[in-house]
Motif scaffolding. Structure first.
Motif, short mmCIF file in Angstrom:
data_model
loop_
_atom_site.label_atom_id
_atom_site.label_comp_id
_atom_site.label_asym_id
_atom_site.label_seq_id
_atom_site.Cartn_x
_atom_site.Cartn_y
_atom_site.Cartn_z
N SER A 1 9.54 60.76 18.16
CA SER A 1 10.03 60.60 16.68
C SER A 1 11.28 59.82 16.51
N SER A 2 11.15 59.47 15.43
CA SER A 2 12.39 58.23 15.38
C SER A 2 13.05 58.88 14.12
N VAL A 3 14.44 59.05 14.21
CA VAL A 3 15.05 59.45 13.00
C VAL A 3 16.40 58.44 12.90
N THR A 4 16.70 58.30 11.52
CA THR A 4 18.10 58.00 11.32
C THR A 4 19.01 58.99 11.08
N LEU A 5 20.25 58.44 10.86
CA LEU A 5 21.39 59.70 10.33
C LEU A 5 20.94 60.58 9.19
N ARG A 6 20.35 59.90 8.26
CA ARG A 6 19.98 60.43 6.94
C ARG A 6 18.79 61.41 7.15
#
Length: 516
Positions: free
Chosen positions: A328-333
């Motif tokens: 998975s890949s996430v940003t701060l948001r």
């Protein structure tokens, strides 16, 4: 690198140096076997060390097909020795520097009395007898009784590469040993290539020319695929041995990595770098962690410390036997919404995944069960324990040993390790996430089963400061019934080479009355 040739650590540095000879390789500590080189190297120098070591090993008598255990002081030269061993067709068996002498001796027996590469300091410290190995070769330090110095063969000619066949044993690593004696996992070049091929495609697009910093176990197969992602494209590479925030903080502040990978538990310790002098995490665009789910608190803290536009946290879930199977890949948001138990979707074109009941029958989406995968990334066997390896297969599907479910979008959500599951709390991992979120002063929290089946929370605080009783009572309000909290000094927790807590050993220590 074509699948016809597989992924060979014995050729990795040489091939990369042919394309990017001047790419920098920066170390936090000099090579133990070549301290005169200092900490500022190039890929050409690293590749030359591998070639030279392969010559010395061959001159000492190592031949193709031989098993060569490496158990030495923690240093980047473990990787160079492993590459040199494979370069001449022998099979490196990498044993963690954290393993005690008794465990190493037992593993040497399982390896069939192999060659042993060590150094004088580690051999003395471990107490391993030279007679436990076919012969003992020392890469550094003075000659000890019953050993031979690799440096005695400094004039040996460099042989041509002669690596193992792509489906033959090419590398032996070991499991974390969280439940007992580590299992020796036999890897092939073909399986390793299938692990790295998709990651190289992704890295070629997102790494650009970023400086890559790695602080990982040198005896884990993941370290070598992580190195390949960097050196294959000539990215500047920073390799750190010491994970202490007081050490890596100034190092990162000086070299400004754009890609940063370490073990999940080490990232927890690095939360303090978010506001450390010199803003050591400010230039990181990609944070990466492999194998264990990350605490949401840690992901959000690290992403918040970056000053790059849209920094990302890439998480890969897997194990030694399979390599990464989901990501998975996430940003701060998006990290705020993702939750800590979601480890993403199966890697496309590489992994097939399903969830089954105890009898091995597939269950519906949203229903918890045993996570199983099917892929060409799987290791060959457990050395000396093939029956144990085959017992984890269910008609060609590999049982990961984890409980979880897949949602309507195909994402995998982990519940617990099957052997650690406590029925009364639902998910120990989710409970640990919530406690870490509510108590920022915690450095570690582990929920284990007590002798009566109750859920026993074990906590460690930063700097081992006392945990205020009122804080704990407030944090656990509304949570499932827990036994009284046990606070231990961080250093007393039994850990693996990748900093995972050995839960079974912790349960034993608690039963014996260990205390801070």
């Amino acid at each position: 690198m074509s699948s016809r040739y597989g992924f060979y650590i014995g050729l990795m540095f040489e091939r990369a140096a042919a394309r990017h000879p001047h790419a920098p390789v920066v170390l936090d500590a000099p090579l133990q076997l070549a301290p005169q080189d200092g900490t500022q190297l190039t890929l050409r120098q690293v590749a030359l060390h591998v070639r030279t070591l392969s010559a010395r090993l061959k001159a000492a008598g190592v031949r193709g097909g031989d098993r060569v255990a490496v158990h030495k002081t923690n240093n980047f030269d473990i990787a160079l020795l492993a590459a040199a061993i494979q370069r001449i067709g022998a099979v490196p068996a990498l044993l963690s520097p954290m393993l005690d002498g008794e465990t190493v001796t037992r593993l040497l027996g399982r390896l069939g009395t192999p060659w042993l590469v060590s150094d004088a300091d580690k051999l003395r410290e471990s107490g391993v007898e030279p007679s436990a190995a076919r012969r003992v070769l020392l890469s550094a330090g003075e000659r000890l009784p019953g050993t031979e110095l690799l440096a005695d063969h400094a004039a040996a000619p460099v042989p041509d590469p002669s690596v193992p066949g792509r489906r033959a044993p090419a590398l032996i690593t070991h499991t974390s040993g969280t439940t007992g004696l580590p299992k020796l996992v036999v890897q092939t070049a073909d399986a390793l290539w299938h692990r790295v091929r998709l990651q190289k495609l992704v890295a070629s697009r997102i790494y650009a020319k970023e400086s890559v910093a790695l602080c990982m176990s040198f005896v884990h197969a993941r370290f070598y695929t992580a190195v390949e992602l960097a050196v294959a494209h000539g990215n500047p590479l920073l390799v750190a041995v010491d994970p202490d925030p007081a050490t890596v903080g100034p190092l990162f502040a000086a070299y400004r990595p754009g890609v940063l990978e370490t073990q999940p538990n080490t990232f927890v310790d690095w939360e303090v770098l978010a506001d450390a002098p010199g803003d050591p995490l400010a230039d990181v665009r990609i944070f990466a962690a492999t194998f264990d789910a990350m605490h949401p608190r840690t992901v959000q803290t690290l992403l918040g410390a970056s000053r790059r536009a849209k920094p990302r946290f890439i998480q890969l879930y897997g194990q030694t036997e399979t390599g990464p199977v989901a990501g998975s890949s996430v940003t701060l948001r998006t990290a705020v919404k993702a939750g800590g138990r979601s480890v993403g979707r199966p890697l496309p074109g590489v992994i097939r995944m399903r969830v089954t009941d105890a009898a091995g029958r597939r269950v519906k989406r949203g229903v918890d069960g045993h996570v199983e995968v099917r892929s060409r990334t799987r290791a060959l066997t457990y050395l000396g324990e093939d029956e144990r390896f085959r017992a984890q297969l269910n008609g060609g599907w590999w049982r990961m040993g984890d409980l979880g479910h897949r949602d309507a979008l195909g994402r995998l959500h982990l519940l617990d390790r099957a052997v650690d599951h406590i029925e009364s709390v639902g998910s120990s991992l989710d409970l640990e996430d919530r406690l870490m979120e509510r108590l920022p002063e915690l450095r570690e929290v582990v929920v284990v089963a007590g002798a009566d089946g109750s859920a026993v929370p074990v906590v460690c605080t930063r700097d081992d400061a006392p945990l205020a009783p009122g804080r704990w009572e407030a944090a656990t309000a509304g949570l499932p019934g827990l036994a009284p909290v046990r606070q231990l000094p961080y250093g007393t927790l039994p850990r693996t080479a990748t900093e995972k807590v050995r839960r079974a050993e912790l349960v034993r220590l608690l039963a014996e009355g260990v205390h801070g």
